[in-house]
Design a protein around this motif. Structure first.
Motif: not given
Length: 456
Positions: A402-423
């Protein structure tokens, strides 16, 4: 039938198939994003391309757990038929994966590969609880982790090793290099061979009450309703472990899907070249693209090799626990907590290291990985009905996927972009997630789960 105390080599044999399973997982985790990038995927597209893996686990593991609980063959046992089926399918998927001509084909092969690995993996978890007395279960899961560490380290270094032997890292646009193709072929062979070793060297105990077992099989209960009922009635300790698993696996899915773009860009300064930025009809521009692509492929080898170090340190961690738990009990909760803290620190330090120092980050992450593969399962096995061990191990997988699904559906991009756009920000989020997982161990209060006390 009363279970007997097993020796080290008996436990080793029954867990050896995990070497192949981990070859599959390490090649998938270390190099799948590289394949996606080679086929033209952007950084933001990569997590979504991974969605097949957790979705498959969510469906497959509870079903396989339910089926293996209700399987018995005097010749093949309960869990071994599933090892073998999964191994055959995984071998085929691993071999053909690097030959994918397009992104959608590679994503499809990932779906098949992850489903097949899950068919093999869940019964291995249940087998430890089936075969070992309560006082040996931590020991058994730690031996399993030792083998997983060996597999992670070797498989993660395969493309680099093959490249060092003279196989080219260069390839045409949209083509995976031969070094990766050969590495995946080796992984396919090891997967099948190691599973066969366990199948032919390990016997299983029959059901304690065969008549009751046969009656349960004949009941016409729907496996869906059985799974739903057991989800609703899962022990409180299992739910608390689920919270820890959520943050742990969010972190590691982030690593598997985005470590390659993050580290090739931030640490090695060789990001994957974007085709649209080059005029491929111009010979000079095409040469510049080829040079940048070869640099990216070589640094990807080094990222994979560095990632392999977390398998090596998890192996060392497991070896220490094997030696200790062979004779003594440990506080599983605190071992897991501090291991996750070390892993979180390793991810955060990736912002500040040089290519030569990157391996030290993965050494710290290996302590977390070694603990994730053993401590939650040891705590869980002391908290559930042994007759439903396969099903509960499968249901427990929900807290992984379930956490992997949340991450894949945009969770990683959303949370990391709160810090900045760098990978590289994705690695920071992974670190914070592991620190939260470590703190959540304070929720565990069941004394039997924390440290089994032998009454023998």
């Amino acid at each position: 039938m009363k279970k007997r105390i097993l020796g080290f080599w008996e436990i080793w044999n029954m867990s050896f198939g995990f070497l192949g399973i981990q070859f599959g997982f390490a090649l998938q985790g270390g190099f799948m994003s590289r394949i996606f990038q080679t086929l033209g995927a952007s950084k933001d597209e990569i997590p979504m391309l991974w969605i097949a893996a957790p979705l498959t686990g969510l469906l497959v593991q509870p079903i396989i757990g339910y089926m293996s609980d209700r399987t018995w063959s005097p010749k093949w046992g309960r869990r071994k038929p599933y090892f073998l089926i999964g191994a055959i399918l995984s071998t085929m998927a691993l071999f053909f994966m690097p030959y994918s001509p397009a992104l959608w084909v590679a994503a499809g092969f990932l779906w098949v590969l992850d489903a097949s690995i899950n068919i093999s993996m869940e019964p291995f978890r249940a087998l430890v609880a089936d075969k070992l007395v309560e006082s040996q279960r931590t020991y058994g899961f730690v031996v399993q982790t030792l083998i997983i560490g060996i597999g992670t380290w070797i498989a993660s270094n395969l493309p680099w090793l093959v490249s060092e032997m003279g196989v080219s890292d260069s390839a045409a646009l949209g083509v995976v290099p031969n070094s990766v193709k050969i590495a995946f072929a080796i992984g396919a062979f090891v997967f099948l061979a190691s599973i066969l070793y366990t199948v032919f060297t390990t016997s299983e105990y029959p059901p304690e009450d065969m008549e009751e077992f046969e009656r349960e099989k004949k009941k016409k209960n729907s496996f869906v309703s059985d799974i739903v009922n057991n989800v609703g009635n899962m022990p409180l300790t299992m739910k608390k472990l689920g919270v820890i698993q959520f943050f742990s696996w969010f972190a590691f899915f982030t690593m598997w899907s985005l470590a390659n773009p993050a580290l090739t860009e931030h640490v090695f300064n060789t990001p994957a070249p974007v085709e649209s930025a080059f005029d491929m009809a111009d010979s000079i521009q095409k040469a510049a693209f080829d040079t940048a692509n070869t640099a990216f492929q070589k640094s990807s080898n080094l990222v994979g090799s560095a990632m392999g170090v977390y398998g090596l340190s998890s192996m060392a961690f497991a070896l220490l626990l094997v030696l200790y738990t062979a004779k003594r009990n440990i506080n599983r909760k605190y071992v897991h907590m501090f291991s996750l803290f070390l892993g979180g620190l390793g991810f955060i330090l990736m912002n500040y290291v040089s290519p030569e120092q990157l391996k030290y980050c993965f050494i710290l992450i290996g302590f977390a990985w070694g603990s994730i593969l053993s401590m939650p399962y040891a705590m869980l096995s002391s908290s559930v009905d042994p007759k439903k061990m396969g099903m509960f191990m499968g249901i427990f997988n929900m807290f992984i996927v379930i956490p992997q699904i949340i991450a894949a559906l945009g969770g990683i991009n959303f949370v990391s972009n709160l810090i900045g756009e760098e990978a590289i920000n994705a690695m920071t989020i992974a670190g914070i997630s592991l620190l939260i997982a470590g703190l959540c161990n304070l929720l565990i209060t069941n004394k039997a789960a924390i440290s089994y006390q032998s009454t023998e």
